[in-house]
Design an enzyme around this catalytic site. Sequence first.
Site, PDB file in Angstrom:
ATOM      1  N   ASP A 170       0.788  -1.233   0.000  1.00 16.47           N
ATOM      2  CA  ASP A 170       0.000   0.000   0.000  1.00 16.47           C
ATOM      3  C   ASP A 170       0.819   1.280   0.000  1.00 16.47           C
ATOM      4  OD1 ASP A 170      -2.347  -1.474   0.043  1.00 16.47           O
ATOM      5  OD2 ASP A 170      -2.431  -1.506   2.240  1.00 16.47           O
ATOM      6  N   ASP A 194       0.266   5.611   1.967  1.00 18.26           N
ATOM      7  CA  ASP A 194      -0.772   5.115   2.865  1.00 18.26           C
ATOM      8  C   ASP A 194      -0.468   5.577   4.288  1.00 18.26           C
ATOM      9  OD1 ASP A 194      -3.155   3.769   3.432  1.00 18.26           O
ATOM     10  OD2 ASP A 194      -2.119   1.909   3.897  1.00 18.26           O
ATOM     11  N   ARG A 250      -5.152   9.489  13.350  1.00 17.55           N
ATOM     12  CA  ARG A 250      -4.521   8.203  13.672  1.00 17.55           C
ATOM     13  C   ARG A 250      -3.169   8.396  14.369  1.00 17.55           C
ATOM     14  NH1 ARG A 250      -5.757   3.980   8.679  1.00 17.55           N
ATOM     15  NH2 ARG A 250      -8.031   4.270   8.664  1.00 17.55           N
TER      16      ARG A 250
END
Length: 367
Positions: A170, A194, A250
Amino acid sequence: MASPCLIAVLVFLCAIVSCYSDNPIDSCWRGDSNWDQNRMKLADCAVGFGSSTMGGKGGDFYTVTSTDDNPVNPTPGTLRYGATREKALWIIFSQNMNIKLKMPLYVAGHKTIDGRGADVHLGNGGPCLFMRKVSHVILHSLHIHGCNTSVLGDVLVSESIGVEPVHAQDGDAITMRNVTNAWIDHNSLSDCSDGLIDVTLGSTGITISNNHFFNHHKVMLLGHDDTYDDDKSMKVTVAFNQFGPNAGQRMPRARYGLVHVANNNYDPWNIYAIGGSSNPTILSEGNSFTAPSESYKKEVTKRIGCESPSACANWVWRSTRDAFINGAYFVSSGKTEETNIYNSNEAFKVENGNAAPQLTKNAGVVT
């Protein structure tokens, strides 16, 4: 005798400036001007759940002398050759380097990749670092940025496993799958396709410390997906990191597991700072959170996948001694009693949140 007012002023100044000049990791090795004569002492300095990580301690030194990369048949002197050896190695660099990998770099167990003393950049538009079913890995003092997706292709995973076809990746900076005892310390990570760090598929015993995360939207994922029960045993320490500028969300985002988030400094985020789903335990302690200017972005936390607030009411998310700036606030839930999460080898002193900016002032690459 000093007056009570003077003592109060000195205590305040100590808390924000001079008395916390080094965090416990840095004070373990950075005070020695001859640290380069005893590089492996670094392995004694980790704290938290990844404190047992030895990396390549006790093995040979391996020096990277070439930026070349052959994913299937790496040549001696390249980073891939050292990273895929079966034995314990402490990997260092002969000079400043910009390395663009052709395929993801699989890092075998009992490795330290130590960029101290050189200016080492990984990524640069290529894929980056990958760990799978290994233990005892230390990554230190690396600039990792511009990591991109990879295509299906053959890659040497390790000497013992050999070459395997590897699915397209990714574009994460660092991927850990079913990894135990890993320590990610003093790296500068930004601007990848990503995530910057993914810790998934049963990984545990991880410490992520003293890193600088910036110019990236989805920073750190802990836990594979909401159906992967093996991540219930995941334990991760996130400490002394600088998040921002321009870090979106995140920091971390957890699924299941136990995450201790301690003495980190947060610049204003774009969506949220700390989030999670599937009932993770998140213990936030001694962090400094500076909220964005928008009134609807002030909350530090985000609970994901809850049909209603009551559905997440039992999740243990606790804030202790955090500092909240510009209207930031943390929504706690679940049981609030203190718990002893570390054994004696893992435990470390956590300061109040107003000390976090000082404790993280050297976050990122050190040379």
